[in-house]
Scaffold this active site. Sequence first.
Site, mmCIF file in Angstrom:
data_model
loop_
_atom_site.group_PDB
_atom_site.id
_atom_site.type_symbol
_atom_site.label_atom_id
_atom_site.label_comp_id
_atom_site.label_asym_id
_atom_site.label_seq_id
_atom_site.Cartn_x
_atom_site.Cartn_y
_atom_site.Cartn_z
ATOM 1 N N ILE A 67 0.864 -1.186 0.000
ATOM 2 C CA ILE A 67 0.000 0.000 0.000
ATOM 3 C C ILE A 67 0.897 1.232 0.000
ATOM 4 C CG2 ILE A 67 -1.801 1.275 1.240
ATOM 5 C CD1 ILE A 67 -2.551 -1.435 2.600
ATOM 6 N N ASP B 37 9.363 7.358 -1.018
ATOM 7 C CA ASP B 37 8.784 8.555 -1.625
ATOM 8 C C ASP B 37 8.507 8.222 -3.085
ATOM 9 O OD1 ASP B 37 8.311 10.972 -2.886
ATOM 10 O OD2 ASP B 37 9.742 12.092 -1.649
ATOM 11 N N ASN C 122 -2.155 4.283 -3.813
ATOM 12 C CA ASN C 122 -3.018 5.230 -3.104
ATOM 13 C C ASN C 122 -2.334 6.576 -2.842
ATOM 14 O OD1 ASN C 122 -5.125 6.062 -0.929
ATOM 15 N ND2 ASN C 122 -3.196 5.954 0.206
ATOM 16 N N TYR D 232 -4.654 19.128 -10.075
ATOM 17 C CA TYR D 232 -5.076 17.873 -9.422
ATOM 18 C C TYR D 232 -6.014 17.092 -10.342
ATOM 19 C CZ TYR D 232 -7.130 14.659 -6.031
ATOM 20 O OH TYR D 232 -7.566 13.529 -5.380
ATOM 21 N N LYS E 41 -5.534 13.262 -11.959
ATOM 22 C CA LYS E 41 -6.444 12.130 -11.757
ATOM 23 C C LYS E 41 -7.053 11.668 -13.086
ATOM 24 C CE LYS E 41 -5.852 11.396 -7.368
ATOM 25 N NZ LYS E 41 -5.332 10.126 -6.843
ATOM 26 N N VAL F 205 -13.893 12.699 0.937
ATOM 27 C CA VAL F 205 -13.508 11.861 2.083
ATOM 28 C C VAL F 205 -12.750 12.751 3.066
ATOM 29 C CG1 VAL F 205 -12.350 9.734 2.816
ATOM 30 C CG2 VAL F 205 -13.048 9.997 0.420
#
Length: 271
Positions: A17, A75, A102, A171, A175, A204
Amino acid sequence: MASSAMGKRLEGKTIVITGASSGIGRSTAAEFARTSPNNLRLILTARRIDTLKQIAADITKEVGDGVKVLPFQLDVSKPEEVSSFVEKLPEEWRDIDILVNNAGLVKGVARAPDIAAEDINVQFATNVTGLINMTQAVLPIFKSRDEGGKGDIINIGSIAGREPYAGGSIYCATKAAVRSFTDALRKELIATRIRVIEIDPGQVETEFSVVRFYGDRSKADAVYAGCEPLTPDDIAEIIVFAAGRRENVVIADTLVFPSHQAAAGVMHRKV
Ligand SMILES: NC(=O)c1ccc[n+]([C@@H]2O[C@H](COP(=O)([O-])OP(=O)(O)OC[C@H]3O[C@@H](n4cnc5c(N)ncnc54)[C@H](OP(=O)(O)O)[C@@H]3O)[C@@H](O)[C@H]2O)c1
């Protein structure tokens, strides 16, 4: 400890993860551990290694030592760290089955022509190049398996990748790039058993907005005023569900909102 069908399917897997030190990544680590507590290996990566060590200790305390946890400082925006990641893992941790891409961030709400070069670069280097490099680092392990290859790549996109909004151009562009890369990859791997999965959250509540506003918590809190955002556990449950399906089932694409949200900019706020 008893396991559900999903828990049994996940048994024996090694899971990486990225961005596991906070928010969705952190919750995902705990949710995998709770769902399949008997025999699992979790490799938790992020820049904050002390936080990862604490999370590893918390997981062991909660589920016991059926789940082995390896905190690993990484990183993803540094290509040289990503390319040496697999070879630096202890031998018994290298047989990776699931990669959860993630790690990601948003910086600022500036609009062109006033967007700081540093903010542009860090968002692309982390959200896009970091995710692509991680995928390229882990895919050879998947491809070495039978039937053309086996393993899961779970990419965390966003509603922002489907619906760009003012003040989020960079951003949103990162995405959208995640979405294109993910869709192309699924097609490239069609002759294999490798599953390529994208999960796109709406709002979220995590450290996400605190990072966006450079640590200003009152500005971050204002984002959620009058709303009930999703929790990171809500998304973690969906990630684990997708990974826990029968091998022939691919949850290719999922958009998840809290009930007051219908689009990136369509929120119902209580006043
Ligand atoms: N929160 C939302 O509303 C929302 C909505 C849609 C999508 N998402 C996406 O969900 C993902 C997780 O975000 P979150 O909401 O859980 O935010 P968060 O609480 O700020 O967590 C972000 C994680 O990414 C890690 N990270 C950032 N830069 C990194 C780098 N260069 N290398 C490695 N790890 C790095 C951070 O760890 P370190 O700082 O320790 O490195 C942290 O663990 C992101 O991809 C985000 O775009 C969030």
